[in-house]
Design an enzyme around this catalytic site. Structure first.
Site, PDB file in Angstrom:
ATOM      1  N   GLU A  83      55.081  86.718  56.649  1.00 29.33           N
ATOM      2  CA  GLU A  83      54.346  85.296  56.548  1.00 29.33           C
ATOM      3  C   GLU A  83      55.275  84.039  56.570  1.00 29.33           C
ATOM      4  O   GLU A  83      54.659  82.894  57.230  1.00 29.33           O
ATOM      5  CB  GLU A  83      53.694  85.203  55.588  1.00 29.33           C
ATOM      6  CG  GLU A  83      54.372  84.756  53.949  1.00 29.33           C
ATOM      7  CD  GLU A  83      54.809  86.435  53.390  1.00 29.33           C
ATOM      8  OE1 GLU A  83      54.501  87.776  54.484  1.00 29.33           O
ATOM      9  OE2 GLU A  83      54.983  86.371  52.269  1.00 29.33           O
ATOM     10  N   ASN A  84      56.542  83.979  57.010  1.00 32.66           N
ATOM     11  CA  ASN A  84      57.082  82.707  57.581  1.00 32.66           C
ATOM     12  C   ASN A  84      57.234  82.988  59.249  1.00 32.66           C
ATOM     13  O   ASN A  84      57.530  81.851  59.638  1.00 32.66           O
ATOM     14  CB  ASN A  84      58.683  83.103  57.646  1.00 32.66           C
ATOM     15  CG  ASN A  84      59.373  84.516  57.488  1.00 32.66           C
ATOM     16  OD1 ASN A  84      58.767  85.344  57.727  1.00 32.66           O
ATOM     17  ND2 ASN A  84      60.419  84.331  57.913  1.00 32.66           N
TER      18      ASN A  84
END
Lengths: 217, 233
Positions: free
Chosen positions: A46-47
């Site tokens: 998700e980064n």
């Protein structure tokens, strides 16, 4: 009974050809090691990366290429980078096919608690609340009981919630379970574990109406 | 071409005052505006609120501002890995607003794009939704979240040009693009500042309209938080 790798190996069987998969920190990270080589899967972090590969060789680490656990990673052919809003757009917009994450507690209604223990240091929910609120296909990977031996599969969660009514499937060291309207349905037993042992370790309602097969390795 | 270049970090941070709210890009220590943070420490501005996904580590990133007790409030999604942060939070010196990561990103992006608020399913039924409006859309409950309001955004890019156009590298992109144009003044620091025309317009991630000041950053440390490697066969 399964160890952490055993849980990851069992969950890897749920990963299908063509899936985009988000793996949480802990046991879920191990799932990548067990996904079949003959299917095409892309891992999302998700980064801001899709198409994560293995850790880099020593000396090839790049401070600008990490996963959500802040570990240095590599990318595979076909990978892409994107910003955080786009990343959660993928998650919220249900473009990610499968989310695998850990939990402290799961209730028979599918509620999940995995971010906060009152009275202890609160580190934050990170992306967990977005993931559980949006994903349709969530598998929880966790031990069946906590360190004190208490069940983590409950009628109601006692810890502050991360999301409500969102968990569909749970794989623990003892069993594979599905969250249904009437409680936790026991689908599979871990090798050498009896239905009674699973009942003992489950505080929430456990449904065992059919013969429960042992997990296939 | 509208020039956005300033000579150095001192010029870039002109107008920064005590009590302001800042957005700071980065995920962990990846893609953080190292030069702007160092200058904020040097200026000694205090009572500031910081919107940043994480709070750095004890001796780097936003941890440097925490050490000097310059931060009054942190708005983040995850704040582990920082003992001084923990001490200040538990003693009540530091106010902390924990926000789901996707919501945090979108609250920045909403500010950038002119949306006052938006509905998201994240946090419904949890303490994050307490006191907020909720609404059913297509049978699913959502929480109303407001766009952030900030005085300065400090972002870090890989390459930039005189017009303020930016290109990011790898996962150092993270929250940086979402924060551009999301505050009254956006300050971009870059590893490589190039003349206008050097970057292919097709490859720009953030157009210069979202950036007010750009400068050539210096001495990037780019610290790695979790160095993980595999053995060579």
């Amino acid at each position: 009974m399964l160890d952490k790798n055993g849980i990851a190996k069992r969950i890897a069987k749920e990963v299908k050809d063509g899936y985009y998969v988000n793996l949480g920190i802990g046991i879920p990270t191990l799932v990548a090691n067990f996904v079949r080589n003959d299917i095409n899967v892309e891992f999302q972090s998700e980064n801001g990366v899709l198409g994560m590969g293995p850790f880099p060789y020593e000396g090839e680490e790049d401070a600008d290429v990490i996963n959500a656990g802040k570990q240095t990673i590599t990318t595979l052919p076909g990978a892409s980078f994107f910003d955080s809003a786009t990343s959660f757009g993928m998650i919220r917009g249900k473009h990610v096919d499968l989310t695998i994450l850990g939990a402290m507690e799961v209730s028979e209604d599918g509620d999940i608690a995995n971010w906060k223990i009152p009275g202890k240091m609160v580190k934050g929910m990170g992306g967990a609340m977005d993931l559980v609120a949006s994903a349709e296909n969530i598998i929880v990977a966790m031990m069946h009981t906590n360190r004190a031996g208490a069940s983590k599969l409950l009628k109601k969660c006692s810890l502050p919630l991360t999301g409500v009514g969102c968990v569909k499937k749970i794989v623990t060291n003892l069993a594979v379970l599905e969250v249904t309207e009437h409680g936790f349905k026991l689908l599979e037993r871990a090798p050498g574990v009896s239905v009674d042992e699973i009942k003992m370790a489950t505080e929430g309602t456990l449904i065992t109406d059919n013969e429960v097969p042992e997990m296939q390795g | 071409m509208i020039r956005k270049t300033v000579n150095n970090v001192q010029e870039a941070l002109k107008g920064v005052e005590d009590g302001m709210t800042f957005m700071l890009g980065g995920f962990g220590l990846c893609g953080i505006p190292e030069n702007a943070i160092a200058e904020l420490v040097r200026l000694g501005v205090s009572g500031i609120s910081c919107i940043s996904n994480n709070a750095g580590v004890d001796d780097f990133g936003l941890g440097l501002l925490l050490q000097k007790r310059q931060i009054k409030k942190m708005i983040s999604s995850y704040v582990g890995e920082n003992d001084e942060f923990e001490r200040q939070m538990l003693s009540g010196e530091l106010e902390v607003e924990l926000t789901p990561q996707g919501t945090l990103a979108e609250k920045c992006r909403a500010a950038q794009a002119g949306f006052p608020a938006f509905y998201t399913p994240a946090g419904f039924g949890t303490e994050v939704a307490e006191g907020k409006e909720t609404r059913d859309f297509n049978g699913k409950m959502h929480v109303l979240e407001k766009a952030y309001e900030a005085d300065f955004s400090f972002v870090k890019a890989w390459k930039g040009d005189e017009a303020g156009n930016l290109i990011f590298k790898g996962t150092a992109r993270n929250f940086n693009p979402c924060m551009c144009g999301a505050a009254k003044i956006t300050v971009a620091e870059v590893e490589e500042l190039l003349p206008a025309g050097s970057l292919d317009p097709n490859e720009i991630h953030i157009p210069g309209i979202f950036v007010q000041r750009i400068f050539q950053g210096k001495e990037y440390e780019k610290r790695i938080e979790q160095r993980t490697v595999r053995p060579r066969k």
